[in-house]
Motif scaffolding. Structure first.
Motif, short mmCIF file in Angstrom:
data_model
loop_
_atom_site.label_atom_id
_atom_site.label_comp_id
_atom_site.label_asym_id
_atom_site.label_seq_id
_atom_site.Cartn_x
_atom_site.Cartn_y
_atom_site.Cartn_z
N CYS A 32 -61.61 50.86 -6.47
CA CYS A 32 -62.62 51.10 -5.44
C CYS A 32 -63.13 49.76 -4.92
CB CYS A 32 -63.77 51.93 -6.02
SG CYS A 32 -65.11 52.27 -4.85
N ASP A 33 -63.13 49.60 -3.61
CA ASP A 33 -63.64 48.39 -2.97
C ASP A 33 -65.06 48.65 -2.49
OD1 ASP A 33 -64.15 46.09 -1.59
OD2 ASP A 33 -62.63 46.40 -0.03
N LEU A 34 -66.03 47.97 -3.11
CA LEU A 34 -67.43 48.16 -2.74
C LEU A 34 -67.93 47.12 -1.74
CD1 LEU A 34 -69.20 49.11 -6.12
CD2 LEU A 34 -68.48 50.62 -4.26
N GLY A 35 -67.16 46.07 -1.54
CA GLY A 35 -67.60 45.03 -0.62
C GLY A 35 -68.76 44.21 -1.17
N LYS A 36 -69.42 43.51 -0.31
CA LYS A 36 -70.51 42.61 -0.71
C LYS A 36 -71.71 43.39 -1.23
CE LYS A 36 -73.44 38.89 1.12
NZ LYS A 36 -73.79 38.10 2.33
N PHE A 37 -72.30 42.90 -2.32
CA PHE A 37 -73.44 43.59 -2.93
C PHE A 37 -74.67 43.53 -2.04
CE2 PHE A 37 -77.37 43.31 -5.47
CZ PHE A 37 -77.36 44.60 -6.01
N GLU A 38 -75.33 44.68 -1.92
CA GLU A 38 -76.61 44.79 -1.23
C GLU A 38 -77.54 45.62 -2.09
OE1 GLU A 38 -75.89 46.49 2.57
OE2 GLU A 38 -74.82 44.75 3.36
N GLN A 39 -78.73 45.10 -2.36
CA GLN A 39 -79.70 45.79 -3.20
C GLN A 39 -80.13 47.10 -2.55
OE1 GLN A 39 -80.88 43.97 -6.16
NE2 GLN A 39 -81.39 46.06 -6.77
N ASP A 40 -80.25 48.16 -3.36
CA ASP A 40 -80.74 49.47 -2.91
C ASP A 40 -79.94 50.04 -1.75
OD1 ASP A 40 -82.83 49.31 -4.79
OD2 ASP A 40 -84.04 48.13 -3.41
N ASN A 41 -78.61 49.80 -1.77
CA ASN A 41 -77.73 50.35 -0.74
C ASN A 41 -77.26 51.73 -1.21
OD1 ASN A 41 -75.35 51.04 0.76
ND2 ASN A 41 -75.18 48.91 1.41
N THR A 67 -74.01 53.11 -3.63
CA THR A 67 -74.20 53.91 -4.84
C THR A 67 -73.41 55.21 -4.76
OG1 THR A 67 -76.41 52.98 -5.13
CG2 THR A 67 -75.91 54.99 -6.33
N GLU A 68 -73.47 55.88 -3.63
CA GLU A 68 -72.77 57.15 -3.45
C GLU A 68 -71.25 56.95 -3.52
OE1 GLU A 68 -74.28 58.52 0.27
OE2 GLU A 68 -76.03 59.52 -0.64
N LYS A 69 -70.78 55.82 -2.99
CA LYS A 69 -69.35 55.54 -3.02
C LYS A 69 -68.86 55.35 -4.45
CE LYS A 69 -65.81 52.61 -0.90
NZ LYS A 69 -65.53 51.49 0.06
N LEU A 70 -69.64 54.64 -5.27
CA LEU A 70 -69.27 54.45 -6.66
C LEU A 70 -69.36 55.77 -7.43
CD1 LEU A 70 -68.46 52.63 -9.01
CD2 LEU A 70 -70.89 52.13 -9.37
N ASP A 71 -70.41 56.55 -7.17
CA ASP A 71 -70.57 57.85 -7.83
C ASP A 71 -69.37 58.75 -7.54
OD1 ASP A 71 -72.99 57.24 -8.97
OD2 ASP A 71 -74.19 58.17 -7.39
N SER A 92 -74.74 48.31 -13.47
CA SER A 92 -74.06 47.03 -13.62
C SER A 92 -72.83 46.97 -12.72
CB SER A 92 -73.65 46.81 -15.08
OG SER A 92 -74.77 46.75 -15.92
N ALA A 93 -72.08 48.06 -12.69
CA ALA A 93 -70.85 48.10 -11.90
C ALA A 93 -71.11 47.90 -10.41
CB ALA A 93 -70.13 49.43 -12.13
N LEU A 94 -72.28 48.34 -9.95
CA LEU A 94 -72.61 48.19 -8.53
C LEU A 94 -72.63 46.73 -8.08
CD1 LEU A 94 -75.43 50.87 -8.09
CD2 LEU A 94 -73.27 50.79 -6.84
N ARG A 95 -72.79 45.80 -9.02
CA ARG A 95 -72.83 44.39 -8.65
C ARG A 95 -71.44 43.85 -8.28
NH1 ARG A 95 -77.91 41.95 -9.15
NH2 ARG A 95 -79.37 43.59 -9.77
N GLY A 96 -70.40 44.53 -8.69
CA GLY A 96 -69.04 44.08 -8.40
C GLY A 96 -68.62 44.44 -6.99
N PHE A 98 -66.36 57.79 -6.64
CA PHE A 98 -65.17 57.20 -7.25
C PHE A 98 -65.04 57.57 -8.72
CE2 PHE A 98 -63.44 53.51 -9.65
CZ PHE A 98 -62.09 53.64 -9.27
N VAL A 99 -66.11 57.35 -9.49
CA VAL A 99 -66.02 57.62 -10.93
C VAL A 99 -65.88 59.13 -11.20
CG1 VAL A 99 -67.22 55.52 -11.63
CG2 VAL A 99 -68.54 57.60 -11.22
N LYS A 100 -66.42 59.94 -10.30
CA LYS A 100 -66.24 61.39 -10.42
C LYS A 100 -64.77 61.76 -10.24
CE LYS A 100 -67.89 65.80 -8.53
NZ LYS A 100 -68.77 66.44 -7.53
N GLU A 101 -64.13 61.13 -9.25
CA GLU A 101 -62.70 61.38 -9.00
C GLU A 101 -61.84 60.90 -10.18
OE1 GLU A 101 -61.94 59.36 -5.36
OE2 GLU A 101 -62.92 60.88 -4.11
N MET A 102 -62.33 59.88 -10.86
CA MET A 102 -61.59 59.34 -12.02
C MET A 102 -61.75 60.20 -13.27
SD MET A 102 -60.01 56.61 -10.92
CE MET A 102 -59.77 57.63 -9.44
N GLY A 103 -62.64 61.20 -13.19
CA GLY A 103 -62.87 62.09 -14.33
C GLY A 103 -63.93 61.58 -15.29
N TRP A 104 -64.83 60.73 -14.80
CA TRP A 104 -65.91 60.16 -15.61
C TRP A 104 -66.81 61.27 -16.17
CZ3 TRP A 104 -67.23 54.96 -16.62
CH2 TRP A 104 -68.51 54.74 -17.14
#
Length: 253
Positions: free
Chosen positions: A228-237, A241-245, A209-213, A247-253
């Motif tokens: 984290c700035d993900l820019g414009k959504f692109e399906q199956d990018n 996905t790696e950028k969000l992964d 869900s977060a990937l849509r933002g 980011f949340v790892k760095e946040m201690g998710w």
């Protein structure tokens, strides 16, 4: 390019309980929400994500601080004025689908629309356009929420939430009760609305869900811990996905 701020919250404070049992949710939180952004608020369970969203939308008042929503400090409004403000400025989508089951989908939407507009025919025409946008066919408009799938009901709930063209659409775990297929269909609706310029604030713990933002905020220890700035959504990018992964790892998710 400078973005236009639609919500600016400064030095927010919120706590529950008192004395020895007090639980501080946030004590000096600052956040800006920008017009046209799809802002996603993430964080661990109990971090205060939903509480923050309720404060930003005027559903719940903070214990301290200021929240300027389109230039109005909503913390200064009484409950009646705040209710009118929310009706005109905000749309809401929750995990629980709050459609009135005794009404069909069209009546659910029109009833919400007439709260701010007297032109019933104009509201119906906008409802038809929105139902088309969310892929709910005409033969379903006269059905009740118990006669359709959970995904269809949630998409109808989104139509009801945006029928009055809200300044900001707020969503709290909107896919939390849906299966994978229905979740994808609902997220596609949010993406379509965002692409048309709708400002969205969504609380979620789900990375799909977060990937849509385009903008991810992580709340931790009562503050905005990271962004984290993900820019414009692109399906199956994969890079997205790696950028969000990461980011949340760095946040201690």
């Amino acid at each position: 390019m400078n973005k236009q701020t639609v919500i600016s919250a400064k030095h927010l404070k919120k706590a529950f309980g008192k004395d020895e049992s007090i639980q501080v949710i946030y004590s000096d939180l600052n956040i800006d929400i920008y017009k046209g952004d799809f802002t996603v608020i993430m964080g661990s369970s109990g971090a205060g994500k939903s509480t923050l969203m309720y404060s930003l939308s005027g559903m719940d008042k903070p214990d301290g601080g200021e929240i300027y929503f389109d230039g109005t400090d909503i913390t200064k409004l009484n409950n009646d004025r705040l209710a009118v403000f929310r009706r005109k400025q905000c749309g809401f989508v929750f995990q629980q689908i709050y459609l009135i089951d005794k009404m069909n989908l069209m009546d659910n939407v029109v009833t919400a629309g007439v709260l701010t507009s007297k032109d019933r025919e104009e509201i119906k025409n906008r409802a038809k356009e929105l139902f088309s946008l969310v892929n709910i066919p005409e033969n379903t408009w006269r059905k009740t929420s118990s006669q359709i799938s959970g995904g269809e009901a949630q998409r109808a709930g989104i139509v009801r939430a945006v029928i009055n063209s809200p300044n900001v659409l707020f969503a709290d775990e909107p896919t939390g009760a849906l299966n994978s297929a229905n979740s994808g269909a609902v997220l596609d609706v949010f993406t379509s609305l965002h692409q048309k310029g709708q400002s969205i604030v969504m609380v979620t713990h789900d990375k799909k869900s977060a990937l849509r933002g385009n903008r991810i905020l992580y709340i931790k220890d009562g503050k905005i811990f990271g962004e984290c700035d993900l820019g414009k959504f692109e399906q199956d990018n994969i890079e997205r996905t790696e950028k969000l992964d990461q980011f949340v790892k760095e946040m201690g998710w």
